[in-house]
Design a protein around this motif. Sequence first.
Motif, PDB file in Angstrom:
ATOM      1  N   UNK A 166     -52.505  32.892  38.081  1.00  0.00           N
ATOM      2  CA  UNK A 166     -51.322  32.056  38.285  1.00  0.00           C
ATOM      3  C   UNK A 166     -51.682  30.590  38.450  1.00  0.00           C
ATOM      4  N   UNK A 167     -52.869  30.316  39.009  1.00  0.00           N
ATOM      5  CA  UNK A 167     -53.210  28.936  39.362  1.00  0.00           C
ATOM      6  C   UNK A 167     -54.427  28.393  38.620  1.00  0.00           C
ATOM      7  N   UNK A 168     -55.201  29.269  37.957  1.00  0.00           N
ATOM      8  CA  UNK A 168     -56.460  28.832  37.348  1.00  0.00           C
ATOM      9  C   UNK A 168     -56.417  29.049  35.841  1.00  0.00           C
ATOM     10  N   UNK A 169     -56.733  28.021  35.038  1.00  0.00           N
ATOM     11  CA  UNK A 169     -56.757  28.207  33.577  1.00  0.00           C
ATOM     12  C   UNK A 169     -57.904  29.114  33.142  1.00  0.00           C
ATOM     13  N   UNK A 170     -57.568  30.143  32.382  1.00  0.00           N
ATOM     14  CA  UNK A 170     -58.562  31.105  31.899  1.00  0.00           C
ATOM     15  C   UNK A 170     -58.363  31.297  30.395  1.00  0.00           C
ATOM     16  N   UNK A 171     -59.457  31.238  29.627  1.00  0.00           N
ATOM     17  CA  UNK A 171     -59.375  31.430  28.178  1.00  0.00           C
ATOM     18  C   UNK A 171     -59.635  32.872  27.776  1.00  0.00           C
ATOM     19  N   UNK A 172     -60.575  33.544  28.501  1.00  0.00           N
ATOM     20  CA  UNK A 172     -60.984  34.899  28.123  1.00  0.00           C
ATOM     21  C   UNK A 172     -60.906  35.813  29.341  1.00  0.00           C
ATOM     22  N   UNK A 173     -60.308  36.987  29.155  1.00  0.00           N
ATOM     23  CA  UNK A 173     -60.204  37.989  30.218  1.00  0.00           C
ATOM     24  C   UNK A 173     -60.964  39.237  29.788  1.00  0.00           C
ATOM     25  N   UNK A 174     -61.901  39.695  30.651  1.00  0.00           N
ATOM     26  CA  UNK A 174     -62.624  40.952  30.423  1.00  0.00           C
ATOM     27  C   UNK A 174     -62.197  41.894  31.542  1.00  0.00           C
ATOM     28  N   UNK A 175     -61.527  42.994  31.206  1.00  0.00           N
ATOM     29  CA  UNK A 175     -61.011  43.872  32.255  1.00  0.00           C
ATOM     30  C   UNK A 175     -61.313  45.333  31.974  1.00  0.00           C
ATOM     31  N   UNK A 176     -61.636  46.035  33.041  1.00  0.00           N
ATOM     32  CA  UNK A 176     -61.816  47.482  32.964  1.00  0.00           C
ATOM     33  C   UNK A 176     -60.442  48.131  32.813  1.00  0.00           C
ATOM     34  N   UNK A 177     -60.398  49.298  32.155  1.00  0.00           N
ATOM     35  CA  UNK A 177     -59.133  50.014  32.003  1.00  0.00           C
ATOM     36  C   UNK A 177     -58.778  50.760  33.274  1.00  0.00           C
ATOM     37  N   UNK A 178     -59.699  51.550  33.748  1.00  0.00           N
ATOM     38  CA  UNK A 178     -59.412  52.465  34.850  1.00  0.00           C
ATOM     39  C   UNK A 178     -59.754  51.810  36.188  1.00  0.00           C
ATOM     40  N   UNK A 179     -58.708  51.381  36.918  1.00  0.00           N
ATOM     41  CA  UNK A 179     -58.878  50.781  38.249  1.00  0.00           C
ATOM     42  C   UNK A 179     -57.789  51.324  39.165  1.00  0.00           C
ATOM     43  N   UNK A 180     -58.068  51.462  40.463  1.00  0.00           N
ATOM     44  CA  UNK A 180     -57.025  51.909  41.393  1.00  0.00           C
ATOM     45  C   UNK A 180     -55.860  50.924  41.406  1.00  0.00           C
ATOM     46  N   UNK A 181     -54.670  51.421  41.606  1.00  0.00           N
ATOM     47  CA  UNK A 181     -53.513  50.538  41.623  1.00  0.00           C
ATOM     48  C   UNK A 181     -53.134  50.127  40.214  1.00  0.00           C
ATOM     49  N   UNK A 182     -53.308  48.875  39.897  1.00  0.00           N
ATOM     50  CA  UNK A 182     -52.958  48.341  38.583  1.00  0.00           C
ATOM     51  C   UNK A 182     -54.101  48.550  37.607  1.00  0.00           C
ATOM     52  N   UNK A 183     -53.858  49.264  36.500  1.00  0.00           N
ATOM     53  CA  UNK A 183     -54.888  49.468  35.480  1.00  0.00           C
ATOM     54  C   UNK A 183     -55.059  48.207  34.639  1.00  0.00           C
ATOM     55  N   UNK A 184     -56.114  48.178  33.826  1.00  0.00           N
ATOM     56  CA  UNK A 184     -56.340  47.035  32.952  1.00  0.00           C
ATOM     57  C   UNK A 184     -55.223  46.871  31.930  1.00  0.00           C
ATOM     58  N   UNK A 185     -54.690  48.000  31.440  1.00  0.00           N
ATOM     59  CA  UNK A 185     -53.579  47.947  30.486  1.00  0.00           C
ATOM     60  C   UNK A 185     -52.348  47.344  31.154  1.00  0.00           C
ATOM     61  N   UNK A 186     -52.071  47.764  32.386  1.00  0.00           N
ATOM     62  CA  UNK A 186     -50.920  47.220  33.116  1.00  0.00           C
ATOM     63  C   UNK A 186     -51.105  45.741  33.435  1.00  0.00           C
ATOM     64  N   UNK A 187     -52.342  45.337  33.739  1.00  0.00           N
ATOM     65  CA  UNK A 187     -52.633  43.921  33.983  1.00  0.00           C
ATOM     66  C   UNK A 187     -52.331  43.092  32.738  1.00  0.00           C
ATOM     67  N   UNK A 188     -52.777  43.581  31.594  1.00  0.00           N
ATOM     68  CA  UNK A 188     -52.540  42.854  30.346  1.00  0.00           C
ATOM     69  C   UNK A 188     -51.046  42.784  30.035  1.00  0.00           C
ATOM     70  N   UNK A 189     -50.325  43.902  30.261  1.00  0.00           N
ATOM     71  CA  UNK A 189     -48.876  43.916  30.016  1.00  0.00           C
ATOM     72  C   UNK A 189     -48.162  42.914  30.920  1.00  0.00           C
ATOM     73  N   UNK A 190     -48.608  42.813  32.180  1.00  0.00           N
ATOM     74  CA  UNK A 190     -48.012  41.864  33.125  1.00  0.00           C
ATOM     75  C   UNK A 190     -48.250  40.429  32.669  1.00  0.00           C
ATOM     76  N   UNK A 191     -49.463  40.148  32.192  1.00  0.00           N
ATOM     77  CA  UNK A 191     -49.784  38.805  31.692  1.00  0.00           C
ATOM     78  C   UNK A 191     -48.865  38.440  30.530  1.00  0.00           C
TER      79      UNK A 191
END
Length: 533
Positions: free
Chosen positions: A41-66
């Motif tokens: 929300x506050x920091x400019x980021x060009x590239x995101x590397x995320x794991x798929x399987x995480x407790x709570x919010x998955x990597x897929x859900x994180x990408x969908x939220x973005x």
Amino acid sequence: MIVDDEPMQIQGLLRHIAWEKLGYESPLTAESGEEALALLETTPVDVLITDVSMPGMTGIELLAKCRSDYPHLQSLQTVIVSGFDEFEFVQEAIHLGAKAYVLKPVKTEELEQKLASFRSSIEQKDRIEREMESLKEKMTESLDMLQDRFANDLIEGRAQSGEMIDSWRRLLELPGGDWRIRLYVFAYDRLQDSARHDAARRIWLSDALLRAVKTGLSGFEHAYVGRTGADEAAVLHLNAPPSERARIEKQFPFVQEVVRESSGESVTVGVSRECGGPGEVPTLYKEVKHMMTRGRMAGAGHIHYFDRAEASDYREFALKEEEIPEIVRLFEEGDADRAKARVHLAFDSLETRPELSFSYVQAFAMGLISELARRIPRTADKGGEFNVRSWQRLLDCANLREVRETTLEALSRYRQLEDKEQDQQRHHLIHQVASFLEERLREPVTVKQLAERFQLNPSYLSVLFKKETGKTISEFVQEARLGKAKRLLQDPNVKVYEVAEQVGFQTTAYFSFLFKKATGVTPQEFRDYHYGE
């Protein structure tokens, strides 16, 4: 940014990737999707590397939220990391805009190649943005280019909104408040054969006309010149008092003479009526063009002024040649409300024309209905019943009010027939798509491939499929796979891994995971229950 719920995975990537050499700053890190969003929300980021399987919010859900909630992250380059080699994960990640997908354990060389590619894409995007900014600056510096675009925007109806007009006010320092606008059109008459078939000559003539108009009308405040065709130039004159209009019109013969002496070609000039705002300019242009076309019948090289007689003639022409095609176009685009509003305007115009016979009014209505009837598929209008009944009812009308009501009723009937036919076509199309998917459950068919096969836009196909079936394409495929799996599991001779393969799952583990999630039991438990029966 690296997002992974396993700190060791994050540290491994931080240590083994040559970030600085690849042109990246030291990555930000987060151990959950929620923590990552707070940073994004506050920091400019060009590239995101995320794991798929995480407790709570998955990597897929994180990408969908973005993608859904953060407009400034739409160009984010994303790498999805997972321990599951599953097409479903890949498909969903790519659908959400992920640019790469890698498996654990992550190979350093593979990830560095993707990061280098991302770096190249980001630099190219930045370069394009810089070039666009430079182009904007050059356009602002070029008054001629701005005037040309301004004139064309108004004539073609692109400058209708208050925001657009305000932006033009700032760029050209246009007068404030309401505008009184008059339009002057300068156009070559019949060009000599040598000019019509010589591209270089046509370009030279176009530039010569534009130069002559600009020279002849230079010095007049709020007169904006634009090239509106290869053989034509137009001038928008804003808020001109009568004395200035008289002075500018005295320059028209000068422009005609300059062009005649330099090129040997004659120019006709059309002068519009005055209108009260930008929204009327497209109509002004059509009126003047119609007047100039008729005026050339009496000879070339004249100056024509739009008057009441011309207005009456143009309205009659517009009703036949412009209103009917425009009403039909609006109906075909599905904008029935605007089409009906346009019909009311046409009949309002007819009511103000006492010189037109009642037969003309009936002929206008019959022409409109006939044009619509031509577009009704035979399956929806057997034997032309729509056209025949509508014509008969129009012939029975006794006054303009009845003709208006009958016409509007016919339009409503036409819309119903169109909707019915489109519903049938959509139903048939989605049935074909569903059958195609069911026949290829073992194949990883993407929405893009489906759209190409059925010649549709991917987004439109997705919306249409959901509307018709109540399910997304992914949900339909998954249900179809699980349905077929249930039938296969009732045969004890087919192994569970064979069932997984036959319904399109690459691993038995993922098949078992989804099967239990959907049914509450594992494939083997499902089989044992039904085999016991």
